[in-house]
Design a protein around this motif. Structure first.
Motif, short mmCIF file in Angstrom:
data_model
loop_
_atom_site.label_atom_id
_atom_site.label_comp_id
_atom_site.label_asym_id
_atom_site.label_seq_id
_atom_site.Cartn_x
_atom_site.Cartn_y
_atom_site.Cartn_z
N VAL A 157 0.93 -1.48 0.20
CA VAL A 157 0.32 0.10 0.11
C VAL A 157 0.94 1.04 0.10
CG1 VAL A 157 -1.61 1.41 1.78
CG2 VAL A 157 -1.51 -1.20 1.27
N GLY A 158 2.57 0.95 0.58
CA GLY A 158 3.37 2.77 0.62
C GLY A 158 3.71 1.91 2.00
N THR A 159 4.79 2.85 1.89
CA THR A 159 6.00 3.05 2.80
C THR A 159 5.69 3.92 4.00
OG1 THR A 159 7.72 2.18 1.37
CG2 THR A 159 8.02 3.65 3.06
N VAL A 160 5.37 3.25 5.30
CA VAL A 160 5.66 4.40 5.95
C VAL A 160 6.96 4.51 7.08
CG1 VAL A 160 4.57 4.26 8.60
CG2 VAL A 160 3.39 3.14 7.05
N LEU A 161 6.97 5.92 7.71
CA LEU A 161 8.49 6.05 8.08
C LEU A 161 7.60 5.81 9.44
CD1 LEU A 161 11.50 6.39 8.02
CD2 LEU A 161 11.53 8.28 8.05
N HIS A 162 8.00 5.21 10.69
CA HIS A 162 8.26 5.76 11.44
C HIS A 162 9.38 5.71 12.43
CE1 HIS A 162 6.24 3.41 15.95
NE2 HIS A 162 7.09 3.65 16.05
N THR A 163 9.15 6.92 12.99
CA THR A 163 11.14 7.30 13.61
C THR A 163 11.32 7.18 14.00
OG1 THR A 163 10.23 9.20 14.88
CG2 THR A 163 10.15 10.05 12.07
N GLY A 164 10.84 5.87 15.65
CA GLY A 164 11.29 6.01 16.58
C GLY A 164 11.53 6.28 17.48
N ASP A 165 12.46 7.25 18.47
CA ASP A 165 13.33 7.68 18.94
C ASP A 165 14.19 8.57 17.80
OD1 ASP A 165 10.97 7.97 21.29
OD2 ASP A 165 12.70 7.28 22.63
N TRP A 166 14.34 9.87 17.97
CA TRP A 166 15.83 10.25 16.50
C TRP A 166 15.72 11.51 17.54
CZ3 TRP A 166 15.11 14.18 13.65
CH2 TRP A 166 13.85 14.47 13.42
N LYS A 167 17.09 12.21 16.97
CA LYS A 167 17.49 13.74 16.87
C LYS A 167 18.48 13.70 15.77
CE LYS A 167 20.64 15.32 20.09
NZ LYS A 167 21.72 15.64 21.01
N ILE A 168 18.58 15.06 15.52
CA ILE A 168 19.72 14.97 14.32
C ILE A 168 20.91 15.63 15.56
CG2 ILE A 168 20.75 16.78 12.51
CD1 ILE A 168 17.60 16.82 11.46
N ASP A 169 21.82 15.01 15.36
CA ASP A 169 23.60 15.17 16.01
C ASP A 169 24.40 14.36 15.07
OD1 ASP A 169 25.49 15.51 17.96
OD2 ASP A 169 24.55 14.46 19.07
N PRO A 170 25.34 16.08 14.00
CA PRO A 170 25.99 15.78 13.11
C PRO A 170 27.15 14.63 13.75
CG PRO A 170 25.61 18.07 13.77
CD PRO A 170 24.73 17.47 14.36
N MET A 171 27.76 15.53 14.80
CA MET A 171 29.13 15.02 16.05
C MET A 171 28.69 13.79 16.85
SD MET A 171 31.79 18.00 15.06
CE MET A 171 30.76 18.48 16.46
N PRO A 172 28.12 13.21 16.85
CA PRO A 172 27.87 12.25 18.21
C PRO A 172 29.01 12.37 18.48
CG PRO A 172 27.04 11.33 15.92
CD PRO A 172 26.53 12.25 15.81
N ILE A 173 28.78 10.63 19.44
CA ILE A 173 30.34 10.27 19.70
C ILE A 173 30.61 9.03 19.62
CG2 ILE A 173 31.14 9.79 22.04
CD1 ILE A 173 30.58 12.45 23.77
N ILE A 174 29.33 7.93 19.59
CA ILE A 174 28.80 7.11 19.32
C ILE A 174 28.09 6.65 18.32
CG2 ILE A 174 28.19 4.38 20.15
CD1 ILE A 174 29.78 5.49 22.70
N GLY A 175 28.84 6.09 17.36
CA GLY A 175 27.33 5.14 15.91
C GLY A 175 27.36 6.51 15.19
N PRO A 176 26.65 6.33 14.51
CA PRO A 176 26.62 7.28 12.79
C PRO A 176 25.67 8.64 12.79
CG PRO A 176 25.37 5.07 12.21
CD PRO A 176 26.05 4.91 13.89
N PRO A 177 25.80 9.02 12.48
CA PRO A 177 24.80 10.66 12.63
C PRO A 177 22.95 9.64 11.55
CG PRO A 177 26.34 11.29 11.17
CD PRO A 177 26.68 9.91 11.50
N THR A 178 22.87 10.87 11.79
CA THR A 178 21.06 10.21 11.39
C THR A 178 21.25 10.32 10.15
OG1 THR A 178 19.90 11.00 13.77
CG2 THR A 178 18.66 11.51 10.97
N ASP A 179 20.65 8.96 9.36
CA ASP A 179 20.95 9.11 7.86
C ASP A 179 20.07 9.49 6.75
OD1 ASP A 179 21.41 8.04 5.73
OD2 ASP A 179 21.78 5.97 5.64
#
Ligand SMILES: [Zn+2]
Ligand SMILES: [Zn+2]
Length: 554
Positions: A157-179
């Motif tokens: 039927v289509g694509t749903v984006l379920h964001t979960g918990d997120w923020k935009i952090d261009p310099m997170p200390i651990i893991g990649p930034p938001t894609d």
């Protein structure tokens, strides 16, 4: 008729906590269900005495168990995965999560008295999995725990984006930034609906980066003279790394104080998130180091009475103590409802002569949720046809909705827990209401929120309880003096008369005042006595306690 794609929140809408969303695909008569997250909320002692955890009522899913194709986890925060151990046995569906979340879940299971065996299928971050008719894609987003994911739920039927918990952090200390790249691609391909985090929709601007917090913590640790204790959410591995780096730069050792913290440190090391970070020490060596060589990383940022920091503040910790000139950093925000408990701990620490630093004066904490500019970015990247705000109280949801309308989202829909929303095809809207509610974890038992136990406990806490035992003969006479016991009730009224005596007299006069026929009916006697005792206490005390009356026929 073509299949419909539907969405229903069963928790987490109109409240922060106990997230549970379900997506349905099929006809009105038979839908396949996909569950996203299964979390808890925390009870507060005043309103829910004795209740530690609150969970969503899943009776709808239990009934639909045979159509439930799976449970997908966005990340390993308690408000998203804390109810699985208790509720999964009622569902027994496959669970999908990425490696860190799965490892956190395993560690949580192992910490149980009887560790349950609940299988989790590990999906790589950025990967995709078919769950029944749903194709679920795990898109990395920055948050306050490693491996948080927005889920792109692809269907016919289509694509749903379920964001979960997120923020935009261009310099997170651990893991990649938001894609951002992948989210833009989804937008290009077309997003039917965005179901999104509203926690910080009331805050303008952008959240600061974890990197800025780390700098600020490093400065504070470098300039501290005595011991340093830092408390944060145990699951915030970025913050743990920031503390480790700050300690290293100041030539101090890190001591992990508190079981939850030690558990997360172990999981983070096993999953490679603390690579290159120095070894930490157990608290039993804390006393062997000079004050300017230690940093204690403690649990208890929310004032939890049994956690490390509360015990330190009470001078009740077997290994860790603080003194005049030491520094305590709250690298956390107090969750509403915990202010009193946290305040008491801060006062205890100040009383010991420590300097207490919080996010009110220093950048020692940032939220893991998007503020308004970040929400606008997400909408601009993904260009959804429909926005449904979730993960927030009423105010957060309505602010997120307002922001979405202003950003030009064609349709914005706010809903409540239990609303079944048709996403497509055709015009979206609320089409049904599913059974929803709350469960309380009371000791080891799960209780319906409407059950008597908590209501009675709250009443007892407010006005105590009176027990009356009356023995009646067959003829309807008092066989003996009544027994009365008062619990949690003042000894005397303002005139100085003992409440024991007052209740005793009320019981006798009530029984003797009843017509003989009614006196032979034990239920009628009990009910009359109960009413009379409560009325008398109401008059003489201003409160009506619980009253339990036993009538024995002798
Ligand atoms: Zn959350
Ligand atoms: Zn979270």
């Amino acid at each position: 008729m073509a299949d419909e794609l539907t969405f229903a929140p069963l928790g987490g809408v109109g409240e922060i906590g106990m997230n549970l969303s379900i997506y349905g695909l099929g006809s009105r008569h038979k839908r396949a269900w996909l569950a996203v997250d299964l979390g808890v909320s925390f009870g507060d002692e005043e309103h829910l005495p004795g209740i530690d955890l609150i969970m969503p009522d899943i009776s709808f899913l239990e009934k639909e168990r045979h159509n439930l194709v799976g449970l997908v986890l966005t990340h390993a925060h308690e408000d998203h995965f804390g109810a699985i151990i208790d509720l999964w046995p009622r569902l027994k569906c496959p669970i999908y999560a990425t490696g860190f979340s799965a490892a956190m879940f395993e560690a949580k299971c192992e910490a149980e008295r009887k560790p349950p065996k609940i299988p989790v299928t590990v999906i790589p971050s950025g990967g995709r999995v078919d769950v029944g008719p749903f194709n679920v894609e795990f898109i990395p987003v920055a948050h306050s725990i490693p491996e948080s994911h927005a889920l792109a739920i692809h269907t016919e039927v289509g694509t749903v984006l379920h964001t979960g918990d997120w923020k935009i952090d261009p310099m997170p200390i651990i893991g990649p930034p938001t894609d951002e790249r992948r989210l833009r691609e989804l937008g290009d391909a077309g997003v039917l609906a965005l179901v999104g985090d509203s926690t910080n929709a009331v805050r303008e601007g952008r959240s600061p980066s974890e990197t800025e917090v780390a700098k600020s913590i490093a400065d504070l640790v470098k300039n501290a003279r005595g011991r340093v204790a830092i408390t944060t959410f145990a699951s915030n591995v970025s913050r743990i790394k920031a503390v480790a780096d700050a300690a290293k730069a100041a030539d101090r050792e890190v001591f992990v104080v508190g079981r939850a913290m030690a558990r997360v440190v172990q999981v983070a090391r096993e999953t490679g998130y603390l690579k290159g970070v120095q070894n930490f020490r157990d608290p039993d060596l804390y006393g062997h180091f000079p004050p300017d060589k230690v940093v204690a990383l403690c649990t208890g940022s929310q004032g939890e009475p049994r956690a490390a920091l509360a015990r330190i503040a009470n001078d009740d910790h077997p290994e860790v103590t603080l003194n005049r000139g030491d520094t305590v950093i709250f690298s956390s925000r107090t969750i509403p409802g915990n202010e009193k408990a946290v305040g008491a701990i801060i006062n205890g620490l100040v009383g010991q002569g420590a300097e207490v630093i919080t996010d009110r004066t220093h950048l020692v904490h940032v939220s893991g949720h998007p503020r308004c500019d970040e929400l606008r970015d997400m909408l601009a990247w993904t260009r959804p046809q429909l926005l449904i705000p979730v993960h927030g109280e009423a105010l957060h949801l309505s602010e997120h909705a307002r922001l979405g309308r202003a950003a030009g989202v064609p349709k914005v829909l706010t809903c409540r827990n239990g609303d079944l929303v048709k996403l497509g095809p055709g015009a979206p809207g609320i089409i049904d209401e599913l059974q929803n509610g709350r469960l309380y974890k009371d000791g080891t038992i799960l209780e319906d929120a409407k059950s008597r136990a908590v209501i009675e406990r709250r009443r007892m806490a407010f006005a105590g309880c009176i027990f009356v035992a009356v023995a009646m003969t067959e003829k309807g006479e008092l066989a003996d003096d009544p027994e009365v016991d008062l619990v949690g009730i003042p000894e005397k009224n303002t005139a100085g008369e003992a409440f024991d005596d007052i209740v005793f007299d009320v019981v006798i006069s009530t029984v003797e005042g009843l017509p003989r026929a009614r006196r032979r009916d034990p239920d009628a006697v009990a009910e009359s006595v109960r009413r009379a005792v409560r009325a008398a206490l109401g008059q003489q005390w201003g409160k009506k306690p619980l009253c339990l009356v036993h009538v024995l026929a002798v």
